[in-house]
Enzyme design. Sequence first.
Site, short mmCIF file in Angstrom:
data_model
loop_
_atom_site.label_atom_id
_atom_site.label_comp_id
_atom_site.label_asym_id
_atom_site.label_seq_id
_atom_site.Cartn_x
_atom_site.Cartn_y
_atom_site.Cartn_z
N ASP A 1 28.20 26.25 46.00
CA ASP A 1 27.68 26.89 44.79
C ASP A 1 28.80 27.26 43.83
O ASP A 1 28.61 27.28 42.61
CB ASP A 1 26.88 28.14 45.18
CG ASP A 1 26.04 28.67 44.05
OD1 ASP A 1 25.77 27.93 43.10
OD2 ASP A 1 25.61 29.84 44.11
N CYS B 1 25.43 28.73 37.62
CA CYS B 1 24.26 27.89 37.82
C CYS B 1 24.20 26.87 36.69
O CYS B 1 24.10 27.26 35.53
CB CYS B 1 22.97 28.72 37.84
SG CYS B 1 21.49 27.70 38.00
#
Length: 311
Positions: free
Chosen positions: A31, A252
């Site tokens: 991530d 993100c």
Amino acid sequence: MSVRDLNLPQREPSRGELPSRVTIWEVGPRDGLQNEQTVVGLGTKLEFLDRLAAAGLGTLEATSFVHPKWVPQLADADDLLAKLDRRENVRYPVLVPNERGLDRALALGVESIAIFGSATETFARKNLNRSFDEQFAMFEPVVRRARHEGLEVRAYLSMCFGDPWEGAVAVDQVVTAGRRLLDMGCFQLSLGDTIGVATPGHVEAVLGAFDDVTRLAVHFHDTYGQALSNTLAALRAGVTTVDSSAGGLGGCPYAKAATGNLATEDLVWMLDGLGIDHGVDLDALVRTSAWMAQQLGRPSPSRVVKALTGG
């Protein structure tokens, strides 16, 4: 350096108030790096994983089998897993979006996978090209096959506290989506504050609406500087697994307002101050994040890394 080195007062967790130990689910290699503008080399990624394992982190989310068109930073997933020197007693989960990804994971000997769902209709369409309901139909055969092959399956649920397109997300909507993922057979559900808008009261409300908090983890972004306070609220509610990213890397790619994840170093500093075990060597972790910051050519966002390295 640690809280103890500074002789700062600590508190012992009260029974039923704070856990005695927390599992840190390190998401930096996946991530964290997936949101970088430049592609990090395979050798650097492998060294990053090895340094994190040496620092005592027992769960390292290694990479993702998403299509390289969408996340080119992780296009080397197959090579990374083929060359990864897996340490004993370290879990290396991989994000698997669909059955094609599961095929790749099985071929490479992966033992732990994660699926990534959405609590909202809009993000499901933007991230998965599926409707809210269609995403579960896509995940169900993945979870069933993975469990049949002996893999453990974790579920992520994004946009649990707010969505940049839909705004506030109803608590019952989050619970409904989360239960559907858990009922498929996922051993754990990680609730994501994808754009970092949660506050401690909101965290308590969402966690309190679930029947079994022991199967929940939390995944906070620090857009409004609330990640640590939200984590503390989650710990008091009974959560014992916290996602974080070494050096505060991440964001993100589908939610441009999101800043980095909760920094693992900042989390460890807080846990030390609370007297909660976690198994991580903070000094080794700080050195690792400072090294990665050099590879990326920019300072680490982690406040603890900055404090302990003088910048």
